[in-house]
Design a protein around this motif. Structure first.
Motif, PDB file in Angstrom:
ATOM      1  N   VAL A  13       6.310 -16.409  23.422  1.00  0.00           N
ATOM      2  CA  VAL A  13       6.483 -14.986  23.146  1.00  0.00           C
ATOM      3  C   VAL A  13       7.793 -14.870  22.390  1.00  0.00           C
ATOM      4  O   VAL A  13       8.836 -15.289  22.878  1.00  0.00           O
ATOM      5  N   ASN A  14       7.732 -14.336  21.178  1.00  0.00           N
ATOM      6  CA  ASN A  14       8.894 -14.274  20.298  1.00  0.00           C
ATOM      7  C   ASN A  14       9.119 -12.815  19.922  1.00  0.00           C
ATOM      8  O   ASN A  14       8.214 -12.165  19.405  1.00  0.00           O
ATOM      9  N   ARG A  15      10.326 -12.328  20.179  1.00  0.00           N
ATOM     10  CA  ARG A  15      10.601 -10.946  19.815  1.00  0.00           C
ATOM     11  C   ARG A  15      12.081 -10.667  19.674  1.00  0.00           C
ATOM     12  O   ARG A  15      12.912 -11.324  20.283  1.00  0.00           O
ATOM     13  N   ALA A  16      12.374  -9.677  18.851  1.00  0.00           N
ATOM     14  CA  ALA A  16      13.713  -9.123  18.750  1.00  0.00           C
ATOM     15  C   ALA A  16      13.755  -7.913  19.673  1.00  0.00           C
ATOM     16  O   ALA A  16      12.763  -7.194  19.827  1.00  0.00           O
ATOM     17  N   MET A  17      14.911  -7.689  20.299  1.00  0.00           N
ATOM     18  CA  MET A  17      15.030  -6.626  21.285  1.00  0.00           C
ATOM     19  C   MET A  17      16.396  -5.967  21.178  1.00  0.00           C
ATOM     20  O   MET A  17      17.407  -6.653  21.030  1.00  0.00           O
ATOM     21  N   ALA A  24      10.785  -2.065  19.500  1.00  0.00           N
ATOM     22  CA  ALA A  24      10.606  -1.148  18.372  1.00  0.00           C
ATOM     23  C   ALA A  24      11.175   0.193  18.794  1.00  0.00           C
ATOM     24  O   ALA A  24      11.159   0.544  19.976  1.00  0.00           O
ATOM     25  N   GLY A  25      11.672   0.930  17.829  1.00  0.00           N
ATOM     26  CA  GLY A  25      12.241   2.234  18.126  1.00  0.00           C
ATOM     27  C   GLY A  25      11.175   3.312  18.162  1.00  0.00           C
ATOM     28  O   GLY A  25       9.976   3.027  18.132  1.00  0.00           O
ATOM     29  N   PRO A  26      11.604   4.567  18.190  1.00  0.00           N
ATOM     30  CA  PRO A  26      10.653   5.674  18.136  1.00  0.00           C
ATOM     31  C   PRO A  26       9.747   5.545  16.908  1.00  0.00           C
ATOM     32  O   PRO A  26      10.182   5.082  15.842  1.00  0.00           O
ATOM     33  N   ASP A  27       8.497   5.924  17.052  1.00  0.00           N
ATOM     34  CA  ASP A  27       7.489   5.814  15.981  1.00  0.00           C
ATOM     35  C   ASP A  27       7.319   4.369  15.514  1.00  0.00           C
ATOM     36  O   ASP A  27       7.010   4.120  14.349  1.00  0.00           O
ATOM     37  N   HIS A  28       7.568   3.427  16.399  1.00  0.00           N
ATOM     38  CA  HIS A  28       7.406   1.990  16.131  1.00  0.00           C
ATOM     39  C   HIS A  28       8.335   1.471  15.037  1.00  0.00           C
ATOM     40  O   HIS A  28       8.055   0.444  14.416  1.00  0.00           O
ATOM     41  N   MET A  30      10.981  -0.516  13.115  1.00  0.00           N
ATOM     42  CA  MET A  30      11.523  -1.855  13.328  1.00  0.00           C
ATOM     43  C   MET A  30      12.514  -2.273  12.246  1.00  0.00           C
ATOM     44  O   MET A  30      13.010  -3.395  12.256  1.00  0.00           O
ATOM     45  N   SER A  31      12.834  -1.396  11.326  1.00  0.00           N
ATOM     46  CA  SER A  31      13.737  -1.763  10.230  1.00  0.00           C
ATOM     47  C   SER A  31      15.120  -2.151  10.733  1.00  0.00           C
ATOM     48  O   SER A  31      15.824  -2.938  10.103  1.00  0.00           O
ATOM     49  N   TRP A  32      15.526  -1.615  11.886  1.00  0.00           N
ATOM     50  CA  TRP A  32      16.828  -1.946  12.468  1.00  0.00           C
ATOM     51  C   TRP A  32      16.977  -3.440  12.707  1.00  0.00           C
ATOM     52  O   TRP A  32      18.079  -3.977  12.664  1.00  0.00           O
ATOM     53  N   ILE A  33      15.863  -4.134  12.954  1.00  0.00           N
ATOM     54  CA  ILE A  33      15.917  -5.577  13.206  1.00  0.00           C
ATOM     55  C   ILE A  33      16.438  -6.313  11.981  1.00  0.00           C
ATOM     56  O   ILE A  33      17.294  -7.195  12.076  1.00  0.00           O
ATOM     57  N   PHE A  34      15.944  -5.920  10.810  1.00  0.00           N
ATOM     58  CA  PHE A  34      16.289  -6.637   9.581  1.00  0.00           C
ATOM     59  C   PHE A  34      17.699  -6.335   9.096  1.00  0.00           C
ATOM     60  O   PHE A  34      18.202  -7.005   8.213  1.00  0.00           O
ATOM     61  N   GLU A  35      18.339  -5.345   9.709  1.00  0.00           N
ATOM     62  CA  GLU A  35      19.750  -5.100   9.411  1.00  0.00           C
ATOM     63  C   GLU A  35      20.615  -6.222   9.989  1.00  0.00           C
ATOM     64  O   GLU A  35      21.728  -6.445   9.548  1.00  0.00           O
ATOM     65  N   TYR A  36      20.096  -6.915  11.011  1.00  0.00           N
ATOM     66  CA  TYR A  36      20.860  -7.932  11.719  1.00  0.00           C
ATOM     67  C   TYR A  36      20.281  -9.338  11.613  1.00  0.00           C
ATOM     68  O   TYR A  36      21.004 -10.315  11.721  1.00  0.00           O
ATOM     69  N   LEU A  37      18.968  -9.444  11.468  1.00  0.00           N
ATOM     70  CA  LEU A  37      18.305 -10.734  11.606  1.00  0.00           C
ATOM     71  C   LEU A  37      17.551 -11.076  10.334  1.00  0.00           C
ATOM     72  O   LEU A  37      16.765 -10.276   9.839  1.00  0.00           O
ATOM     73  N   ASP A  38      17.796 -12.273   9.826  1.00  0.00           N
ATOM     74  CA  ASP A  38      17.016 -12.747   8.683  1.00  0.00           C
ATOM     75  C   ASP A  38      16.535 -14.169   8.979  1.00  0.00           C
ATOM     76  O   ASP A  38      16.846 -14.737  10.018  1.00  0.00           O
ATOM     77  N   ASN A  39      15.753 -14.735   8.064  1.00  0.00           N
ATOM     78  CA  ASN A  39      15.161 -16.057   8.293  1.00  0.00           C
ATOM     79  C   ASN A  39      16.189 -17.172   8.406  1.00  0.00           C
ATOM     80  O   ASN A  39      15.891 -18.236   8.925  1.00  0.00           O
ATOM     81  N   ASP A  40      17.411 -16.926   7.922  1.00  0.00           N
ATOM     82  CA  ASP A  40      18.436 -17.967   7.969  1.00  0.00           C
ATOM     83  C   ASP A  40      19.260 -17.944   9.250  1.00  0.00           C
ATOM     84  O   ASP A  40      20.027 -18.859   9.504  1.00  0.00           O
ATOM     85  N   LEU A 144      21.679   0.076  20.578  1.00  0.00           N
ATOM     86  CA  LEU A 144      20.997   0.828  21.635  1.00  0.00           C
ATOM     87  C   LEU A 144      20.073   1.827  20.946  1.00  0.00           C
ATOM     88  O   LEU A 144      20.531   2.644  20.156  1.00  0.00           O
ATOM     89  N   LEU A 145      18.780   1.744  21.222  1.00  0.00           N
ATOM     90  CA  LEU A 145      17.818   2.629  20.565  1.00  0.00           C
ATOM     91  C   LEU A 145      17.491   3.871  21.386  1.00  0.00           C
ATOM     92  O   LEU A 145      17.088   4.884  20.837  1.00  0.00           O
TER      93      LEU A 145
END
Length: 191
Positions: A13-17, A24-28, A30-40, A144-145
């Motif tokens: 099970v793999n997830r960002a939290m 995921a935030g309100p209305d699902h 998830m863009s906030w994740i990519f502000e912090y996490l990338d493939n590298d 914090l969402l």
């Protein structure tokens, strides 16, 4: 654990939290994740992935997201477990409408000995409840969402985890846990 656990690859099970427990935030959102996490950020995770099994809701949210590196995805085949497969096929996606264990088995076989990643709160909760998960990998994002989609669905019940790794990349902390199982035949697993 069923024979679904055979072979070298794990079911993960793999997830960002967010720090307050939302994937995921309100209305699902998830863009906030990519502000912090990338493939590298954690470059060893994607090469260990051979396939992904995704819930239908998560798949639909993912289709609405704009991700610049979507063509660079190399995590193997994508399977979507759903009761209602679409009438038209989608490029690069196999829709499954079988039971949970068969879906995990099918996607795991396609992973070719690498890890099968499970994405989606409901699907992950079902897999955890059924004892089909070997590992939980969480990227904790320093935000914090306040509301959104929780890490797991209600009714999951207690799942004991054994921490075995934590790493930091920039502001993101990756935590890895093994799913503990009560197996009296295995002395390495504590009750």
């Amino acid at each position: 654990m069923s024979d679904t656990n055979a072979g070298p690859g794990k079911v993960v099970v793999n997830r960002a939290m967010s720090l307050d427990g939302f994937i995921a935030g309100p209305d699902h959102a998830m863009s906030w994740i990519f502000e912090y996490l990338d493939n590298d950020a954690f470059p060893d995770v994607m090469p260990a992935t051979g396939a992904m099994l995704v819930g239908r809701g998560t798949h639909e949210v993912g289709k609405r997201m704009v991700v610049e590196d979507v063509d660079d995805y190399d995590g193997g085949p994508v399977f979507v477990l759903t009761h209602r497969p679409p009438a038209e096929p989608e490029r690069g996606v196999t829709f499954l409408s079988c039971d949970l264990e068969e879906a995990v088995e099918t996607a795991r076989a396609a992973a070719g000995g690498k890890n099968l990643e499970i994405l989606g709160a409901d699907l992950a909760s079902q897999c955890l409840r059924a004892g089909l998960v070997d590992e939980v990998l969480v990227y904790v994002i320093p935000v914090l969402l306040g509301d959104g989609v929780r890490f797991s669905t209600s009714g999951l019940g207690r799942i004991d985890l054994e921490p075995f790794e934590n790493r930091q990349s920039g502001a993101v902390t990756m935590l890895r846990f093994r799913c503990r199982r009560d197996d009296p035949a295995d002395p390495t697993i504590a009750p």
